[in-house]
Design an enzyme around this catalytic site. Structure first.
Site, PDB file in Angstrom:
ATOM      1  N   GLY A   1      96.207   7.507  32.059  1.00 51.91           N
ATOM      2  CA  GLY A   1      96.682   8.799  31.579  1.00 51.91           C
ATOM      3  C   GLY A   1      96.937   9.740  32.739  1.00 51.91           C
ATOM      4  O   GLY A   1      96.431   9.541  33.847  1.00 51.91           O
ATOM      5  N   CYS A   2      97.730  10.776  32.478  1.00 49.96           N
ATOM      6  CA  CYS A   2      98.082  11.723  33.536  1.00 49.96           C
ATOM      7  C   CYS A   2      96.863  12.510  33.999  1.00 49.96           C
ATOM      8  O   CYS A   2      96.549  12.559  35.197  1.00 49.96           O
ATOM      9  CB  CYS A   2      99.193  12.660  33.062  1.00 49.96           C
ATOM     10  SG  CYS A   2      98.928  13.407  31.438  1.00 49.96           S
ATOM     11  N   TYR A   3      96.143  13.121  33.051  1.00 44.71           N
ATOM     12  CA  TYR A   3      94.955  13.885  33.434  1.00 44.71           C
ATOM     13  C   TYR A   3      93.921  12.986  34.116  1.00 44.71           C
ATOM     14  O   TYR A   3      93.383  13.358  35.167  1.00 44.71           O
ATOM     15  CB  TYR A   3      94.320  14.538  32.203  1.00 44.71           C
ATOM     16  CG  TYR A   3      95.045  15.738  31.649  1.00 44.71           C
ATOM     17  CD1 TYR A   3      95.208  16.889  32.412  1.00 44.71           C
ATOM     18  CD2 TYR A   3      95.519  15.753  30.342  1.00 44.71           C
ATOM     19  CE1 TYR A   3      95.843  18.018  31.877  1.00 44.71           C
ATOM     20  CE2 TYR A   3      96.149  16.870  29.809  1.00 44.71           C
ATOM     21  CZ  TYR A   3      96.305  18.005  30.582  1.00 44.71           C
ATOM     22  OH  TYR A   3      96.923  19.112  30.053  1.00 44.71           O
TER      23      TYR A   3
ATOM     24  N   THR B   1      94.292  10.341  35.897  1.00 41.12           N
ATOM     25  CA  THR B   1      94.701  10.068  37.283  1.00 41.12           C
ATOM     26  C   THR B   1      94.324  11.231  38.186  1.00 41.12           C
ATOM     27  O   THR B   1      93.789  11.046  39.278  1.00 41.12           O
ATOM     28  CB  THR B   1      96.231   9.828  37.334  1.00 41.12           C
ATOM     29  OG1 THR B   1      96.538   8.669  36.557  1.00 41.12           O
ATOM     30  CG2 THR B   1      96.703   9.621  38.768  1.00 41.12           C
ATOM     31  N   SER B   2      94.572  12.455  37.701  1.00 44.78           N
ATOM     32  CA  SER B   2      94.304  13.636  38.530  1.00 44.78           C
ATOM     33  C   SER B   2      92.812  13.915  38.685  1.00 44.78           C
ATOM     34  O   SER B   2      92.408  14.609  39.625  1.00 44.78           O
ATOM     35  CB  SER B   2      94.992  14.865  37.924  1.00 44.78           C
ATOM     36  OG  SER B   2      94.222  15.418  36.876  1.00 44.78           O
TER      37      SER B   2
END
Lengths: 346, 346, 346, 346
Positions: free
Chosen positions: A149-151, A153-154
């Site tokens: 997921g994007c979040y 990863t961050s």
């Protein structure tokens, strides 16, 4: 030429795959599906993508698509990827799933957060979490990639090295994330309309965002202990980018310089991780349109907390770029192929 | 490897050259100047451009730079390019000037609109106006390219074929242009600060914008007659892109379909011109970050007017991308090299 | 206290009426309808409007609403206002219709542009076009006000005095308008979603926008001759505001100063018209959230054209504020009541 | 009529005072200063504020201004307010200082964070921190108001009731704040220019923002113990508004409902505090252009943390609106006068 197929090409992660792969000279897109736009050519739906004049959206019929490509990207809604992924793996194809369906190892946790049953718990075990900085070796041989997921990863990339080294008190982690609006997908909801998002900023899904268990799972793997975090997401009035501000109490007194060294040591050979020098923190503009993750860190000596800040483009390193990075790894292509462009700035 | 040098690398057109040339595998940047940032490395000023860690901004001394490269890009303020360009040409270098200094053939017209004297009227005659769609053959052999202005590119390309064919009444042309804020440059003015531009829209320099004589010059060449136009510019609250809406009375009754054919015939072999099908008009989002110019046309049968609409990215086809296109042409490189990416969308 | 009722309160013009009337101390809102949100209180749908905790959206049943108020605002879709307006007028109520249903005097023209039949052509004749600067006296006694469209308000006000004085060649008028996105309404369409509008700009409905006949009608009344114009609309990436740039050939040679005097003479007693001094033109930020219309003018001596620029807030002077202004006039209230606030700036 | 004088009227807090007081019928603005714009009328600098045609910016000379008004607003840079405030108090005038100069009771702490010496430590003791929800009684009689900072207003209001009741572990407080760009002031810096801020988001002054000691001071007063917090600020690409997301471990297990009751009990009589119902959190759009502070709360049972979210308009409740609220209290005027408007939405 590697043959690639995109299941779900009319949303933002699907169209981003089309954009990135247009610059990849070892890959040919042989097909793309869209229920809503079946029959249209890609360039009719997206006039900016004029090169795809002869590529038509089609309906997703496994029997009609399963013999046409070497790699299948699934840019489908959560819950729909499960079966498609399972059938393609069964057909001996390699699959990169951009949905959440194969990310959570414990199917009960998945079901609890996603309110959907999971029918492929065996395949869950086999699926490789596609974060190359952590699982590169497994990705090389994987049949099924659960693209992160994007979040997550961050959040995972900055925290991982510190948890590995047991530097952060596990009970004190707060991840405060802010995402551009493309993270919500290409949807027709009043709350996502221009006038509602513009000049606004708000938190959403407070204390119940579905990416929470994904972050907790990987951080728990890193530390060897079960971790529970507070994770809050906010909607930014901009198109692309996630910036996460992450807090945790340090287990021992280190300086900002030493914290930077922890990151540099962990990521020194990583082509897509950039560590900010002391006194600087990342900005979304550094990563817009790119596959890079910028990480900065400050240790607050007054409070004993470490503050980690990361920036990624949610559609690239947070989705389709990372998927292409995984594809490159899986097929022995230069890992950075089609992903080396600098940020569009300003 | 072709050696390129950038004079003026800390503004938006200079940094855009750095961004585009980072993806050009036949060119090496050997130097870059900036008066304000001399001594800093490019990556210190622009953290997004991390690959230029070892490229330092230097001061512009002709003697120190003139023997180091094959091609020199001048991204300097109007008035400052004249002498630098002249000295480099004298040193037998090929020069692409992104300022207005060599665009207006009549030095008196230049002086009247730019309030600066012109000391190189001989070189003015030699300079080639760098619009490849019109002057490609001359560009190949040129020593000095006057790279077109952003607004003129957006105005000339749609009008040119219709003036060539004498289809538009020359006394009726109105060009209403709207530009993103990067067109104003990387400046410290309150009127360009975020809070002033955001949620605002306004016209500026009404009836006296400096790009007027440049557009009129090229349209006059096309038609063989002196043309005077109304040209109004507006500031859009977005970073990149120009959309021009152009009006003129038709000399004879043609349909929208016939108007599209005029454009298609003129630009059928052009790699960077895209003509919209009937019923569709361009949008800035189709060209963001790209070197393409999209053109649409509608004939209003009620009024006898043609309405031409064009969209470009002011920093790419309107400046640095067109400069790289010219460089490719001058040195026999594939004209589209480093310029083929699709729009960043959304 | 005047009793007001709002038919259609969940769209942007309806909610703007709620916002403006919250500051009007001689008016009480006694009811509001919404098909989609019936049953919800206004503050549940719009948490910003907390004062309307006890005002519930209801369904629109003429019989249930027609005896409750003195004035009815219709913020309904085009085509739906006709019957509601007719029935309320029949019930001896005064009606201010914010739709286009009663603006076009010729029902055939209405039907041609709006693709809807018109069943109340008698009432069309009686309806007063609610532009106070032109029709104030008729508005005072009107039973039915056709509240002007947003674009027409921005186009008619600057042109009117020049057409009255026969200063502009009627065959040369071009109106190039740009509107903020709230003008498109509170809708669920992908094309109006944040990521699509943000960082984009485009023309739409070229040569066929429905406000064309409304502008032409009023300009024809001003000049006494049938006028046909080119009118192009564009979508701005901002919430509120219209800026129109208007071109016409002058019939006689006047200076910018003389043109300003024409405007000042026409509007010297108007509380909501502001004429810019020579050398300045309006900006949307001057009018955001206000009922003012700013007008600027430049005469281009090179081309013989006059360039008129106007700015309004499409939701206030372009819709709900003008409706309240009309209500004030109709009921003998100070015309500027609840409309005197300055622009929210920045 | 109360006579008001504004020292520093060309920045954003000064112009916001001009905007708000334009709607206050018991106050007359008798003078306004600006070093940069002295000699210009207010309407020349701000065409949107046409009503101030006859009000000219003047230079700040204490002798020339000290006898003209009843109340003086100081919208001056930090460090400059000290002396002006002291001299006006000495001249028996009542002063509302919007700078930070009189907010920190301990002059050493002020000097450490603001890198400026403080010459009026006696007056520091007398100054009243102008947060009406906490200090209303003292404000009534105050000669000198230290108007709170924007971020501190957004952080203190939600936390105060919980610290009073000892519900939050004092060692666990993290305040993650995001502010619109007007918070940075009306400045000419490249980093605040449109193209740099638009489509970007970043943290700044991490672990060293000057509002930290102000927040810690008031929270320490609330709890009776010295508190150290982590406070991170971020720059939002929008004009107005602050949203703060605040985290703390609960000392005892309470539900979200009980947390809401704590807020409602504390603020039930406050005209400008709005508590969100369970399941909802504030958004910046609810408060744009208003003096309201919206607060929402979620208790995360998984982690034992409370998550408080507040939204204010940084220029209104975070600066000039709160200053007018303080003036109303000081002079016995209805506290909500000129501050009752609803949010401009959309």
């Amino acid at each position: 030429m590697l043959k690639a197929f995109i299941c779900g090409g009319s949303g933002y992660t699907g169209s981003e795959l089309l954009r990135i792969l247009a610059g990849h000279d070892e890959v040919e897109i042989v097909g793309v599906t869209s229920e809503k736009s079946a029959g249209l050519s890609v360039s009719e739906l997206f006039p900016a993508f004029f090169i795809y004049k002869n590529l038509k959206f089609e309906n997703l019929h496994i029997e009609k698509i399963k013999d046409r490509a070497d790699v299948y990207f699934l840019a489908l809604p959560h819950g729909k990827s499960q079966e498609v992924g399972a059938l393609l793996v069964e057909a001996n194809k390699r699959v990169i799933d951009l949905s959440a369906d194969f990310r959570i190892k414990d199917s009960k946790v998945y079901e609890q957060w996603y309110k959907t049953s999971h029918s492929y718990s065996e395949l869950l075990k086999e699926a490789v979490y596609g974060l190359p900085e952590i699982y590169r070796d497994k990705i090389k041989k994987a049949r099924l990639i659960a693209n992160p997921g994007c979040y997550p990863t961050s959040a995972i990339l900055p925290l991982y090295p510190f948890l590995k080294k047991e530097l952060i008190n596990l009970d004190t982690i707060v991840v405060d994330s802010k995402s551009g609006t493309s993270g919500a997908g290409r949807k027709t909801e009043v709350t996502l309309s221009y006038c509602e998002v513009n000049e606004d900023f708000r938190a959403y899904n407070v204390a119940k965002h579905r990416h929470t268990p994904e972050i907790e799972q990987e951080l728990s793997f890193a530390s060897g202990k079960d971790i529970t975090i507070d994770f809050t997401t906010h909607l930014l009035p901009l198109n692309r980018g996630i910036l996460s501000t992450i807090y945790g109490k340090l287990n021992k007194n280190i300086t900002t310089k030493e914290a930077i060294e922890v990151l540099e040591e962990a990521y020194q050979n990583e082509p897509f991780i950039k560590i900010m020098p002391e006194g600087q923190v990342p900005a979304i503009k550094y990563v817009k349109g790119t596959n890079y993750c910028y990480i900065g860190v400050v240790v607050n000596q007054r409070t004993g907390r470490i503050i980690l800040i990361s920036a990624i483009d949610n559609l690239v390193k947070g989705a389709s770029g990372q998927a292409v990075q995984n594809m490159n790894i899986m097929f022995g292509i230069d890992e950075t192929k089609a992903l080396k462009n600098l940020a569009l700035s300003p």
